[in-house]
Design a protein around this motif. Structure first.
Motif, PDB file in Angstrom:
ATOM      1  N   MET A   1       0.923  -1.112  -0.210  1.00 10.38           N
ATOM      2  CA  MET A   1       0.159  -0.147  -0.020  1.00 10.38           C
ATOM      3  C   MET A   1       0.624   1.634  -0.068  1.00 10.38           C
ATOM      4  O   MET A   1       1.855   1.336   0.953  1.00 10.38           O
ATOM      5  CB  MET A   1      -0.939   0.057   1.173  1.00 10.38           C
ATOM      6  CG  MET A   1      -1.700   1.256   1.482  1.00 10.38           C
ATOM      7  SD  MET A   1      -3.014   0.854   2.661  1.00 10.38           S
ATOM      8  CE  MET A   1      -2.894   2.314   3.466  1.00 10.38           C
ATOM      9  N   PRO A   2       0.759   2.217  -1.056  1.00  8.77           N
ATOM     10  CA  PRO A   2       1.445   3.257  -0.910  1.00  8.77           C
ATOM     11  C   PRO A   2       1.117   4.189   0.472  1.00  8.77           C
ATOM     12  O   PRO A   2       0.182   4.055   1.098  1.00  8.77           O
ATOM     13  CB  PRO A   2       0.948   4.146  -2.101  1.00  8.77           C
ATOM     14  CG  PRO A   2      -0.069   3.314  -2.859  1.00  8.77           C
ATOM     15  CD  PRO A   2      -0.444   1.993  -1.664  1.00  8.77           C
ATOM     16  N   LEU A   3       2.225   4.804   0.528  1.00 11.10           N
ATOM     17  CA  LEU A   3       2.518   5.812   1.789  1.00 11.10           C
ATOM     18  C   LEU A   3       1.429   6.918   1.583  1.00 11.10           C
ATOM     19  O   LEU A   3       1.688   7.700   0.483  1.00 11.10           O
ATOM     20  CB  LEU A   3       3.770   6.389   2.206  1.00 11.10           C
ATOM     21  CG  LEU A   3       3.969   6.927   3.486  1.00 11.10           C
ATOM     22  CD1 LEU A   3       3.618   6.174   4.807  1.00 11.10           C
ATOM     23  CD2 LEU A   3       5.240   7.411   3.665  1.00 11.10           C
ATOM     24  N   SER A   4       0.575   7.460   2.481  1.00 14.33           N
ATOM     25  CA  SER A   4      -0.199   8.643   2.329  1.00 14.33           C
ATOM     26  C   SER A   4       0.507   9.640   2.491  1.00 14.33           C
ATOM     27  O   SER A   4       1.491   9.784   3.059  1.00 14.33           O
ATOM     28  CB  SER A   4      -2.036   8.457   3.054  1.00 14.33           C
ATOM     29  OG  SER A   4      -1.406   8.795   4.383  1.00 14.33           O
ATOM     30  N   LEU A   5       0.125  11.063   1.944  1.00 12.69           N
ATOM     31  CA  LEU A   5       0.682  12.174   2.413  1.00 12.69           C
ATOM     32  C   LEU A   5       0.367  12.761   3.800  1.00 12.69           C
ATOM     33  O   LEU A   5       1.374  12.770   4.532  1.00 12.69           O
ATOM     34  CB  LEU A   5       0.149  13.413   1.292  1.00 12.69           C
ATOM     35  CG  LEU A   5       0.611  14.799   1.836  1.00 12.69           C
ATOM     36  CD1 LEU A   5       2.068  14.963   1.385  1.00 12.69           C
ATOM     37  CD2 LEU A   5      -0.110  16.011   0.847  1.00 12.69           C
ATOM     38  N   HIS A   6      -0.609  12.208   4.354  1.00  8.27           N
ATOM     39  CA  HIS A   6      -0.770  12.518   5.866  1.00  8.27           C
ATOM     40  C   HIS A   6       0.312  11.458   6.704  1.00  8.27           C
ATOM     41  O   HIS A   6       0.817  12.061   7.466  1.00  8.27           O
ATOM     42  CB  HIS A   6      -2.409  11.951   6.271  1.00  8.27           C
ATOM     43  CG  HIS A   6      -2.823  11.981   7.654  1.00  8.27           C
ATOM     44  ND1 HIS A   6      -2.248  11.262   8.618  1.00  8.27           N
ATOM     45  CD2 HIS A   6      -3.241  13.127   8.207  1.00  8.27           C
ATOM     46  CE1 HIS A   6      -2.938  11.645   9.834  1.00  8.27           C
ATOM     47  NE2 HIS A   6      -3.258  12.643   9.540  1.00  8.27           N
ATOM     48  N   ALA A   7       0.428  10.365   6.122  1.00  7.23           N
ATOM     49  CA  ALA A   7       1.384   9.399   7.024  1.00  7.23           C
ATOM     50  C   ALA A   7       2.852   9.841   6.782  1.00  7.23           C
ATOM     51  O   ALA A   7       3.789   9.712   7.483  1.00  7.23           O
ATOM     52  CB  ALA A   7       1.157   8.057   6.528  1.00  7.23           C
ATOM     53  N   ALA A   8       3.022  10.508   5.629  1.00  2.00           N
ATOM     54  CA  ALA A   8       4.322  11.031   5.062  1.00  2.00           C
ATOM     55  C   ALA A   8       4.637  12.199   5.891  1.00  2.00           C
ATOM     56  O   ALA A   8       6.023  12.511   6.256  1.00  2.00           O
ATOM     57  CB  ALA A   8       4.729  11.155   3.924  1.00  2.00           C
TER      58      ALA A   8
END
Length: 174
Positions: A1-8
């Motif tokens: 699953m790609p990393l979300s902007l929020h998670a980054a």
């Protein structure tokens, strides 16, 4: 699953805001223990042409909460108002930024992706996408200013170490 902007972005922003809060508290306690005037730390600089501790802490909030406000508006210009002049006001600035970061949802952050974003300072500007602004400009800035605040305390003789800078790690739960 790609990393979300929020998670980054958001967890790291919260980690450094926590570090900034810890540094404020540690500095205030140290001043009390060593009978040092608060202004000696608040106004401390590593070098004459660098900005003081209070400015460094203010910028941790500016490059988290302020950057998100800028993304929402499509334009970010640094707040050139004087920084808070005491530990309690610095804590309030950091607390406001923490509240703003905690209020962000993943859906809201993902909605920023691809939006145009402009940084302007003293007649110069740079154009970004929202995600590139947050990850290549804002994030390095909040790390830089938090590290500089830490370095100022070390220079003053405050007993802080790497763990004080790292803050709350996001370790895997058992």
């Amino acid at each position: 699953m790609p990393l979300s902007l929020h998670a980054a972005y958001v967890p790291s922003a919260l980690q450094m805001l926590g570090t900034a809060r810890h540094l404020i508290d540690t500095a205030e306690k140290w001043c009390g223990e060593k009978n040092v005037d608060h202004g000696d730390v608040i106004g401390a600089r590593i070098y004459d042409d660098m900005l003081p501790f209070t400015y460094q802490v203010k910028c941790v909030a500016e490059h988290t909460q302020g950057s998100i406000e800028g993304v929402k508006a499509g334009l970010y210009s640094p707040d050139l108002n004087p920084p808070p002049a005491d530990f309690e006001s610095l804590r309030a600035k950091i607390s406001g930024a923490v509240d703003a970061m905690e209020a962000l949802t993943e859906d809201e952050m993902e909605g920023f992706i691809g939006q145009p974003m402009r940084f302007e300072f003293k007649g110069n500007g740079m154009d970004f996408t929202a995600e590139d602004f947050l990850l290549s400009f804002s994030q390095p800035n909040f790390y830089f200013h938090c590290a500089t605040a830490y370095d100022i305390l070390r220079m003053k003789g405050v007993a802080v170490g790497k763990r004080d800078f790292m803050g709350r790690l996001r370790i895997k739960a058992a």
